[in-house]
Enzyme design. Structure first.
Site, PDB file in Angstrom:
ATOM      1  N   ASN A   1      39.357  33.164  44.707  1.00 38.55           N
ATOM      2  CA  ASN A   1      40.631  33.389  44.019  1.00 38.55           C
ATOM      3  C   ASN A   1      41.697  33.296  45.104  1.00 38.55           C
ATOM      4  O   ASN A   1      41.933  34.251  45.841  1.00 38.55           O
ATOM      5  CB  ASN A   1      40.615  34.760  43.358  1.00 38.55           C
TER       6      ASN A   1
ATOM      7  N   CYS B   1      46.331  42.060  40.540  1.00 38.97           N
ATOM      8  CA  CYS B   1      45.294  41.092  40.881  1.00 38.97           C
ATOM      9  C   CYS B   1      44.321  41.776  41.830  1.00 38.97           C
ATOM     10  O   CYS B   1      44.683  42.116  42.962  1.00 38.97           O
ATOM     11  CB  CYS B   1      45.898  39.852  41.527  1.00 38.97           C
TER      12      CYS B   1
ATOM     13  N   ASN C   1      46.514  44.967  33.170  1.00 44.34           N
ATOM     14  CA  ASN C   1      46.817  43.689  32.528  1.00 44.34           C
ATOM     15  C   ASN C   1      45.745  43.449  31.460  1.00 44.34           C
ATOM     16  O   ASN C   1      44.700  44.090  31.465  1.00 44.34           O
ATOM     17  CB  ASN C   1      46.918  42.541  33.549  1.00 44.34           C
TER      18      ASN C   1
ATOM     19  N   HIS D   1      42.824  41.861  28.953  1.00 47.45           N
ATOM     20  CA  HIS D   1      41.621  41.037  29.036  1.00 47.45           C
ATOM     21  C   HIS D   1      40.877  41.052  27.709  1.00 47.45           C
ATOM     22  O   HIS D   1      40.838  42.061  27.006  1.00 47.45           O
ATOM     23  CB  HIS D   1      40.702  41.546  30.147  1.00 47.45           C
TER      24      HIS D   1
ATOM     25  N   ASN E   1      44.041  37.242  29.347  1.00 47.92           N
ATOM     26  CA  ASN E   1      43.007  36.704  30.229  1.00 47.92           C
ATOM     27  C   ASN E   1      41.679  36.828  29.493  1.00 47.92           C
ATOM     28  O   ASN E   1      41.430  37.831  28.823  1.00 47.92           O
ATOM     29  CB  ASN E   1      42.941  37.507  31.532  1.00 47.92           C
TER      30      ASN E   1
ATOM     31  N   GLU F   1      42.317  32.504  33.146  1.00 46.70           N
ATOM     32  CA  GLU F   1      43.445  33.401  33.411  1.00 46.70           C
ATOM     33  C   GLU F   1      44.723  32.865  32.784  1.00 46.70           C
ATOM     34  O   GLU F   1      45.019  31.670  32.892  1.00 46.70           O
ATOM     35  CB  GLU F   1      43.650  33.578  34.913  1.00 46.70           C
TER      36      GLU F   1
ATOM     37  N   CYS G   1      38.254  36.577  39.284  1.00 46.35           N
ATOM     38  CA  CYS G   1      39.364  37.424  38.852  1.00 46.35           C
ATOM     39  C   CYS G   1      38.918  38.877  39.003  1.00 46.35           C
ATOM     40  O   CYS G   1      37.982  39.307  38.321  1.00 46.35           O
ATOM     41  CB  CYS G   1      39.748  37.127  37.399  1.00 46.35           C
TER      42      CYS G   1
ATOM     43  N   GLY H   1      39.657  40.953  35.941  1.00 47.72           N
ATOM     44  CA  GLY H   1      38.781  40.463  34.889  1.00 47.72           C
ATOM     45  C   GLY H   1      37.349  40.929  35.059  1.00 47.72           C
ATOM     46  O   GLY H   1      36.651  41.227  34.077  1.00 47.72           O
TER      47      GLY H   1
END
Length: 279
Positions: A13, A76, A161, A163, A194, A212, A221, A224
């Site tokens: 990544n 991230c 975030n 998912h 995501n 993503e 990720c 993730g």
């Protein structure tokens, strides 16, 4: 004008890292991320991560993430390990670092050469946190989701975030470039999503691929991977309190679900190169 950068990767990544602690984030950061992230035509990356001055008292830095399409992300997991590694090798050699993100303050501990463990915070499967609509209030665990012509069983998890996790029999055979956009732009996810496609090897070993939002398929990720283990813990497949090893296209991450739905992630961070580019 010349711009100095460091390219780093965690499980492949890869991001372009800019030291913005004094200068601040460039005004044209969205366009800059689009331009410099292009594979084959520029530096090439999943986006740009700006290392900024902290906003929380006692923190060491702040991380801001800009995806390859110019959109800003909140967190991230692979990126924050690289920020910690960058700080450690640029005059801040501390065993623990506190890094601000748009998902809150995260503590990152050095576990060895280029190896970092991140306290990722808590997860939730409630719709308002993602956000998600047309799926009930939650928990959004093992629900049907029609994506174009196909019906999937999904578990939706927010780790700061959003998912959407779905179990598949063979992750390597999926054509993500055809499947991923339908999830990302689904009407149930007003801020996009995501999506993680996971194959269960056994209770503590998984294989995963990720689409993503804003970047397409990436080789790893961190958030993730955390969301995937959280989802499979909710489904009763993975055990809470034990290390779960997740094999991604770019390497392996180890996730543990702690009491209170706290998440712990361990993985590598590596500098690829340093340089300057005209902007």
């Amino acid at each position: 004008m010349k711009l100095s950068f460091t390219k780093m990767q965690g499980c492949a990544n890869d991001y372009i890292y800019l030291d913005c602690r004094t200068s601040g984030v460039p005004e044209d950061i969205a366009a800059l991320s689009q331009r410099l992230s292009r594979r084959h035509f520029s530096i090439g990356a999943d986006g740009i991560i700006c290392i900024c001055a902290p906003v929380t008292a006692g923190a060491d830095a702040m991380m801001r993430i800009f995806n390859a399409d110019g959109s800003e992300g909140k967190m991230c997991g692979n990126g924050i390990r690289c920020v910690a590694e960058w700080l450690y090798t640029h005059g801040m050699a501390k065993p623990k670092l506190a890094i601000d993100t748009l998902s809150g303050l995260k503590t990152v501990a050095r576990m060895g050469e280029g190896l970092w463990q991140v306290e990722m915070g808590t997860y939730t499967a409630m719709a308002a946190a993602l956000p998600a609509v047309n799926m009930g209030e939650g928990p959004l665990v093992d629900l049907p989701l029609q994506v174009e012509e196909n019906l999937w069983r999904v578990t939706c998890i927010s780790v700061g975030n959003p998912h959407c996790v779905t179990i598949v029999p063979d992750v390597d055979s999926l054509k993500l470039e055809q499947i991923g956009p339908g999830f990302e732009h689904h009407e149930n996810f007003p801020e996009r999503i995501n999506t993680e496609f996971v194959q269960v090897v056994d209770a503590t070993h998984l294989k995963m691929r990720v689409w993503e939002r804003g970047s397409g398929e990436t080789w790893a990720c961190g958030t993730g991977t955390c969301a995937t283990v959280a989802a499979l813990t909710e489904l009763g497949i993975c055990p809470a309190g034990e290390d779960v090893h997740v094999q991604l296209r770019g390497g392996e991450l180890t996730i543990r679900v702690l009491p209170g739905k706290q998440l712990l992630m361990t993985g590598a961070a590596e500098t690829v190169c340093e340089g300057t580019t005209e902007v």
